[in-house]
Write an enzyme that holds these catalytic residues in place. Structure first.
Site, PDB file in Angstrom:
ATOM      1  N   ASP A  55      -6.422 -17.568  14.438  1.00 21.09           N
ATOM      2  CA  ASP A  55      -7.602 -18.151  15.093  1.00 21.09           C
ATOM      3  C   ASP A  55      -8.037 -19.430  14.379  1.00 21.09           C
ATOM      4  OD1 ASP A  55      -8.049 -16.321  13.090  1.00 21.09           O
ATOM      5  OD2 ASP A  55      -9.822 -15.409  13.967  1.00 21.09           O
TER       6      ASP A  55
ATOM      7  N   TYR B  89       6.225  -9.039  22.755  1.00 12.69           N
ATOM      8  CA  TYR B  89       7.157  -9.480  23.789  1.00 12.69           C
ATOM      9  C   TYR B  89       8.451  -8.669  23.796  1.00 12.69           C
ATOM     10  CZ  TYR B  89       4.549 -13.671  25.024  1.00 12.69           C
ATOM     11  OH  TYR B  89       3.603 -14.544  25.476  1.00 12.69           O
TER      12      TYR B  89
ATOM     13  N   ASP C 131       4.051 -18.438  21.314  1.00 15.35           N
ATOM     14  CA  ASP C 131       3.985 -18.819  22.725  1.00 15.35           C
ATOM     15  C   ASP C 131       2.697 -19.605  22.988  1.00 15.35           C
ATOM     16  OD1 ASP C 131       4.557 -18.943  25.384  1.00 15.35           O
ATOM     17  OD2 ASP C 131       3.968 -16.900  25.848  1.00 15.35           O
TER      18      ASP C 131
ATOM     19  N   LYS D 131      -2.122 -12.693  11.613  1.00  7.21           N
ATOM     20  CA  LYS D 131      -3.457 -12.104  11.650  1.00  7.21           C
ATOM     21  C   LYS D 131      -3.401 -10.878  10.723  1.00  7.21           C
ATOM     22  CE  LYS D 131      -7.591 -11.865  13.609  1.00  7.21           C
ATOM     23  NZ  LYS D 131      -8.621 -12.911  13.615  1.00  7.21           N
TER      24      LYS D 131
END
Ligand code: NAD
Length: 359
Positions: free
Chosen positions: A223, A123, A247, A190
């Site tokens: 995930d 972002y 987000d 991740k």
């Protein structure tokens, strides 16, 4: 009296701002409001969607309650919301998700807080468009220095994650947990795939966690975190994430507790903080005294806690919870049937909350 900026916004903004202001005042929090404008209405009058006086007021008071603002599509100005976050360096986005009895949801007993980093990651706005000279230059440099090759028909978005920004957001999450009497912080990443960005995030998270032996720490791969939140949301408490995952997961968490109508939020920096509902300006309902003021009122509850006005915050949150639980003086979206004629308007729901605050 404490000075607080009230940004009345546009669309449904002015109606819910008025409802929230009245509810907060009823707690006796002693707030002197500075009413300022932003959005499409003031744009039409003054030629700018964000007058200097609005930014100056926030800089002066250091704290603002903000109603939603429309971002017109393709009309030439960037999102004021993003602009405010960047210029005032509001590096934390705080989004609690709590179950309230009477709000329709598949789950109950949820009490989570998402702490999202607001300045970096994908972002950051560092992007290179397909086919441009700069993009070709970057692709050629990467193809020279990396084993993996990028085709010349690619667009590129850069994902910076720094030690400094990670340290301050994870520290914020732990300090928040301590201040609010929460037990656990979960850092989400991740790192198994993005070793140098998310890997750094995880390393820094672990380092910061060592300074808070009184708060439990754990990490989750993003995930897996999504699945866990759907299956066992009650296991989680404070969740800290980089910008993009933050987000997505904050909307997932809002969905767990009944959606946007009850989702408050805040953007917080070292010196300033802006409290606002998660929903937008719903222009089609403008001026109808129809929409639900709860999310902005609960943002006001967060603001009172941020200001250390804990008793006032408790009183207001309990009043909101009680009105929702009774299910009588609530707006159309909180009724089982959206066309239920007994639904009340925005200001009548605020009146019912004020009645509870006072008793
Ligand atoms: P929105 O949240 O404004 O509205 C979507 C729908 O959700 C509405 O049509 C309505 O049915 C419902 N809704 C929203 N708030 C409600 C409330 N308080 N009570 C009852 N129902 C409610 O989202 P959108 O239509 O995608 O966005 C409209 C404008 O708001 C856009 O210009 C967008 O950029 C802006 N926006 C601003 C903010 C902000 O100021 N922080 C946040 C999100 C969107």
């Amino acid at each position: 009296m404490t000075d607080v900026t009230l940004i009345t916004g546009d669309g449904i903004g002015p109606e819910i701002a008025e409802a929230a202001r009245r509810c907060i005042d009823a707690t006796g929090a002693g707030i002197k409001w500075e009413l300022v404008e932003a959005g499409v209405d003031v744009m039409e009058r003054l030629g700018t969607p964000l007058p200097d006086a609005t930014v100056e007021s926030i800089k002066k008071t250091g704290i603002a309650l903000k109603a939603p603002i429309t971002t017109p599509v393709g009309k030439g100005y960037r999102s004021i919301n993003v602009h405010l976050r960047q210029t005032l360096d509001l590096y934390t986005c705080l989004r609690p998700s709590k179950s309230y009895k009477g709000v329709r949801s598949r789950y109950s007993g949820i009490d989570l807080v998402v702490v999202r980093e607001n300045t970096e990651d994908l972002y950051a706005g560092i992007e290179f468009q397909k086919g441009k000279d700069d993009t070709a230059e970057i692709i050629s440099w990467i193809n020279k220095h990396s084993k993996r090759q990028i085709g010349d028909d690619a667009g590129i978005s850069i994902k910076p994650i720094s030690v400094k920004a990670t340290e301050r957001i994870v520290t914020y999450a732990f300090d928040y947990a301590r201040k609010m009497g929460r037990k656990k912080v979960t850092s989400v990443h991740k790192a198994n795939i993005m070793k140098f960005s998310d890997g750094l995030w995880l390393d820094v998270s672990r380092e910061v966690a060592k300074q808070y032996p009184d708060i439990e720490f754990e990490d989750r791969i993003v995930d897996n975190m999504c699945m866990q939140l759907i299956q066992k949301p009650e296991l989680y408490d404070v969740i800290v994430l980089p910008n993009l995952y933050g987000d997505i997961i904050s909307d997932l968490c809002a969905g767990l507790v009944g959606g946007l109508g009850v989702a408050p939020g805040a953007n917080i920096g070292e010196k300033m903080a802006i409290f606002e509902a998660t929903h937008g300006s719903a222009p089609k309902y403008k001026g109808q005294n129809k929409v639900n003021p709860t999310a902005l009122i609960l943002s006001g509850v967060m603001m009172l806690r941020h200001m250390g006005k804990m008793a006032e915050a408790e009183k207001l949150e309990a009043a909101v919870a009680s009105v929702i639980a009774e299910g009588k003086n609530v707006t159309y979206d909180m009724k089982a049937d959206r066309d239920d004629p007994t639904a009340v308007g925005t200001s009548q729901m605020a009146d019912a909350i004020i009645e509870k605050v006072k008793n």
